[in-house]
Design an enzyme around this catalytic site. Structure first.
Site, PDB file in Angstrom:
ATOM      1  CG  ASN A 122      -7.995  -4.193   1.029  1.00  0.00           C
ATOM      2  OD1 ASN A 122      -7.251  -3.230   1.019  1.00  0.00           O
ATOM      3  ND2 ASN A 122      -7.612  -5.410   1.347  1.00  0.00           N
TER       4      ASN A 122
ATOM      5  CE1 TYR B 177      -2.435  -4.159   9.426  1.00  0.00           C
ATOM      6  CE2 TYR B 177      -2.398  -2.064   8.272  1.00  0.00           C
ATOM      7  CZ  TYR B 177      -2.712  -3.407   8.308  1.00  0.00           C
ATOM      8  OH  TYR B 177      -3.298  -3.994   7.225  1.00  0.00           O
TER       9      TYR B 177
ATOM     10  CG  HIS C  41      -1.940  -1.062   1.267  1.00  0.00           C
ATOM     11  ND1 HIS C  41      -3.209  -0.932   0.766  1.00  0.00           N
ATOM     12  CD2 HIS C  41      -1.862  -2.316   1.768  1.00  0.00           C
ATOM     13  CE1 HIS C  41      -3.873  -2.058   0.968  1.00  0.00           C
ATOM     14  NE2 HIS C  41      -3.084  -2.913   1.557  1.00  0.00           N
TER      15      HIS C  41
HETATM   16  C1  HEM Z   1      -2.352 -10.479   8.366  1.00  0.00           C
HETATM   17  C2  HEM Z   1      -2.630  -9.735   7.336  1.00  0.00           C
HETATM   18  C3  HEM Z   1      -2.075  -8.351   7.146  1.00  0.00           C
HETATM   19  C4  HEM Z   1      -0.932  -7.792   7.613  1.00  0.00           C
HETATM   20  C5  HEM Z   1       0.136  -8.436   8.476  1.00  0.00           C
HETATM   21  C6  HEM Z   1      -0.887  -6.428   7.115  1.00  0.00           C
HETATM   22  C7  HEM Z   1       0.125  -5.532   7.351  1.00  0.00           C
HETATM   23  C8  HEM Z   1       0.191  -4.260   6.850  1.00  0.00           C
HETATM   24  C9  HEM Z   1       1.270  -3.349   7.070  1.00  0.00           C
HETATM   25  C10 HEM Z   1       2.508  -3.664   7.896  1.00  0.00           C
HETATM   26  C11 HEM Z   1       0.983  -2.198   6.428  1.00  0.00           C
HETATM   27  C12 HEM Z   1       1.831  -0.952   6.358  1.00  0.00           C
HETATM   28  C13 HEM Z   1       1.463  -0.064   7.536  1.00  0.00           C
HETATM   29  C14 HEM Z   1       2.271   1.196   7.588  1.00  0.00           C
HETATM   30  O1  HEM Z   1       3.466   1.173   7.251  1.00  0.00           O
HETATM   31  O2  HEM Z   1       1.713   2.234   8.010  1.00  0.00           O
HETATM   32  C15 HEM Z   1      -0.303  -2.378   5.803  1.00  0.00           C
HETATM   33  C16 HEM Z   1      -0.975  -1.424   5.094  1.00  0.00           C
HETATM   34  C17 HEM Z   1      -2.299  -1.535   4.766  1.00  0.00           C
HETATM   35  N1  HEM Z   1      -3.087  -2.658   4.885  1.00  0.00           N
HETATM   36 FE1  HEM Z   1      -2.571  -4.400   5.625  1.00  0.00          FE
HETATM   37  N2  HEM Z   1      -2.003  -6.192   6.368  1.00  0.00           N
HETATM   38  C18 HEM Z   1      -2.761  -7.342   6.374  1.00  0.00           C
HETATM   39  C19 HEM Z   1      -3.967  -7.522   5.750  1.00  0.00           C
HETATM   40  C20 HEM Z   1      -4.762  -6.520   5.297  1.00  0.00           C
HETATM   41  C21 HEM Z   1      -6.167  -6.633   4.995  1.00  0.00           C
HETATM   42  C22 HEM Z   1      -6.999  -7.906   5.101  1.00  0.00           C
HETATM   43  C23 HEM Z   1      -6.575  -5.399   4.632  1.00  0.00           C
HETATM   44  C24 HEM Z   1      -7.957  -4.960   4.268  1.00  0.00           C
HETATM   45  C25 HEM Z   1      -9.030  -5.414   4.895  1.00  0.00           C
HETATM   46  C26 HEM Z   1      -5.431  -4.503   4.693  1.00  0.00           C
HETATM   47  C27 HEM Z   1      -5.450  -3.163   4.389  1.00  0.00           C
HETATM   48  C28 HEM Z   1      -4.356  -2.343   4.448  1.00  0.00           C
HETATM   49  C29 HEM Z   1      -4.382  -0.958   4.046  1.00  0.00           C
HETATM   50  C30 HEM Z   1      -5.577  -0.182   3.518  1.00  0.00           C
HETATM   51  C31 HEM Z   1      -3.093  -0.451   4.248  1.00  0.00           C
HETATM   52  C32 HEM Z   1      -2.617   0.957   3.951  1.00  0.00           C
HETATM   53  C33 HEM Z   1      -2.897   1.835   5.146  1.00  0.00           C
HETATM   54  C34 HEM Z   1      -2.528   3.267   4.838  1.00  0.00           C
HETATM   55  O3  HEM Z   1      -3.161   3.842   3.931  1.00  0.00           O
HETATM   56  O4  HEM Z   1      -1.619   3.788   5.484  1.00  0.00           O
HETATM   57  N3  HEM Z   1      -4.351  -5.210   5.094  1.00  0.00           N
HETATM   58  N4  HEM Z   1      -0.756  -3.653   6.067  1.00  0.00           N
END
Ligand code: HEM
Length: 502
Positions: A127, A337, A55
């Site tokens: 999402n 996160y 992302h």
């Molecule tokens: C175990 C599964 C998941 C893990 C370990 C994970 C981990 C992460 C991490 C580490 C980031 C970066 C955060 C940052 O640097 O600020 C991220 C971003 C993001 N994740 Fe996940 N994620 C997972 C599943 C999901 C799922 C299922 C969704 C949606 C329902 C999702 C939606 C997002 C979104 C929208 C961002 C961007 C947030 C932003 O705009 O700053 N992720 N994720």
């Protein structure tokens, strides 16, 4: 803003010259004494922070949520009480592309919302799809390695992508969505988005229900074909960000209707699928959408880095009345996160204005890099203390959750209720003929560079979901339909063994 527009150095002293280095003689070398030059270069060298691991490419906006419905019997969250209006910040993103990638790529879109409620920040990090590729947090880093760059070539690899997806049959529904017309939204304004996971609500009597969040666009769904998207990417890598920014600048404020689905604890116990498995959906017919309110975006950020790049969302941020669920994928996210943000932005990232709660924050965290507020001055830094500073608030405790069973690494595939193809098949049958055609064409184009063994796995999954889907995708990929039918008689392990080699 500084109205006199006079340049100073980083600590406010006037800068005499910002273009000519101090040299020893008109044609001589630069001297160390040009401290302003040193500072300018040194700061520039440190201006890049790590991008989000996934992302990375995203766009933000401010707005509010106005509650028009009444779900107070399910939740006591003040942000969701009738009539409540709450400020929010939202960030839309693609997933696989890096910070400089193009917006109009085939991918899912992230939508993270930070509600600045009077009871603290509530982040809903979702999402634009109601389901996900995988369901155990163990698979998450691997998913990203598979969809991001190949270790040898540094290029994205359809082979890695499809190999990984097809080895995990639970990704089938999401594969179908991403390859469908919805795989490339025309803009962020023209798509729905979802919390995806099962969360929980509890009311003022501490009664719990399970819930899911859905945001439906009021601008209508619009998508791009591969050809349209390719043409756009060639001209404008920022097409989705630009669309959002310009709409808000001209006062055309995008809106989404918030709905929730509710499942009681009793219903969850008797549900025919695991209601806490993110790769499963709750059918609207059985769990109807309940209208809650309207989310509107109406203000652009003033500074991209300060507000969008430094924004930090985490599903761990909930407020009283909203809770988690046993979803093992959500449980993993609760840690990931904050951990990523402590690395990406530092331990005090929640003090950055876009992340800072608008209500009073009374905590015992102290010190750490970039602690730029008063660090709570002389107030006690330990708890409990005899001064009565800040006591826990037991009245917000969540109701206890009964659990059962042994501690073990359970494989959801061993659950007899687990059907990875039902929802994808239903989706296919819901599609009109033009959408089915697009799905088949998009898939065939995307999977074209991939070896036949992996293509067979996907064809078998399509066939198991719907015979017509299977037959058409087999023809589009140029495979043998009799072989697909034979392979479909194997169980998952058998299919994998039979399709390991190209
Ligand atoms: C175990 C599964 C998941 C893990 C370990 C994970 C981990 C992460 C991490 C580490 C980031 C970066 C955060 C940052 O640097 O600020 C991220 C971003 C993001 N994740 Fe996940 N994620 C997972 C599943 C999901 C799922 C299922 C969704 C949606 C329902 C999702 C939606 C997002 C979104 C929208 C961002 C961007 C947030 C932003 O705009 O700053 N992720 N994720």
């Amino acid at each position: 803003m500084d109205e006199n527009k006079k340049l100073t150095n980083e600590v406010g002293a006037p800068v005499a010259d910002n273009e000519n280095s101090i040299t020893a003689g008109p044609r001589g070398p630069v001297v160390m004494q040009d401290v302003w030059l040193m500072e300018k270069m040194a700061h520039f060298n440190r201006e890049v922070i790590p991008e989000r691991r996934m992302h990375a490419k995203g766009w933000g906006a401010y707005g509010n949520l106005t509650v028009t419905g009444d779900i107070s019997k399910y939740t006591k969250a003040k942000v969701l009480q009738p009539g409540a209006k709450t400020d929010l910040f939202i960030r839309f993103s693609t997933v696989a592309g890096e910070r400089g990638a193009a917006d109009a790529e085939r991918d899912i879109r992230g939508v993270a919302v930070k509600f600045y409620t009077e009871e603290g920040n509530w982040d809903l990090v979702g999402n634009n799809t109601p389901t996900f590729f995988i369901r155990d947090v163990h698979n998450f880093s691997d998913l990203n390695r598979a969809v991001k760059r190949d270790p040898r070539t540094g290029m994205r690899s359809a082979q890695n992508n499809w190999d990984f997806w097809t080895l995990l049959p639970e990704s089938f529904h999401q594969r179908t969505i991403v390859m469908s017309d919805r795989g490339i939204p025309a803009s962020f304004r023209n798509m729905h988005f979802y919390g995806e996971h099962t969360f929980s609500f509890y009311n003022d009597k501490n009664e719990r229900v399970w819930c899911k969040f859905h945001f439906h666009t009021q601008q209508g769904i619009k998508n791009l074909t591969n050809e349209e998207a390719t043409a756009i990417c060639g001209k404008d890598r920022e097409s989705h960000g630009r669309d959002l920014f310009e709409a808000i600048e001209r006062g055309d404020y995008p809106k989404w209707t918030l709905y929730v689905q509710i499942m009681t604890e009793e219903q969850a116990k008797n549900h025919y699928e695991n209601p806490f498995d993110i790769t499963k959906i709750w059918r609207h017919k059985e769990f109807p959408l309940i209208e809650v309110g309207v989310l509107e975006l109406n203000r652009n950020p003033e500074n991209y880095f300060a507000e969008v790049e430094q924004s930090a969302f985490t599903p761990a941020h909930v407020v009283p009345g909203i809770g988690f669920s046993p979803d093992r994928f959500l449980q993993g996210r609760l840690f990931a996160y904050g951990d990523a943000q402590r690395y990406r932005l530092g331990v005090n990232h929640n003090h950055i204005p876009v992340n800072r709660a608008k209500c009073e924050v009374n905590e015992y965290h102290r010190d750490g890099a970039m602690r730029v507020d008063g660090n709570y001055g002389r107030l006690p830094a330990y708890s409990p203390n005899s001064d009565g500073y800040w006591s826990p608030q037991p009245d917000v405790a969540e109701p206890p959750l009964e659990l059962e069973g042994a501690m073990y690494r359970f494989d959801p595939k061993d659950d007899p209720t687990d059907d990875n193809f039902r929802a994808g098949g239903e989706l296919y049958r819901l599609m009109t003929e033009d959408k089915r055609k697009l799905l088949i064409e998009n898939t065939a184009a995307d999977i074209a560079p991939v070896t036949d063994n992996v293509k067979y796995r996907h064809a078998v999954h399509c066939y198991l979901a719907d015979a017509e889907y299977g037959e058409r995708i087999t023809a589009a990929m140029g495979l043998d339909f009799d072989k697909v039918k034979e392979l479909s008689k194997l169980d998952n392990d058998g299919l994998i063994q039979a399709t390991l080699k190209p």
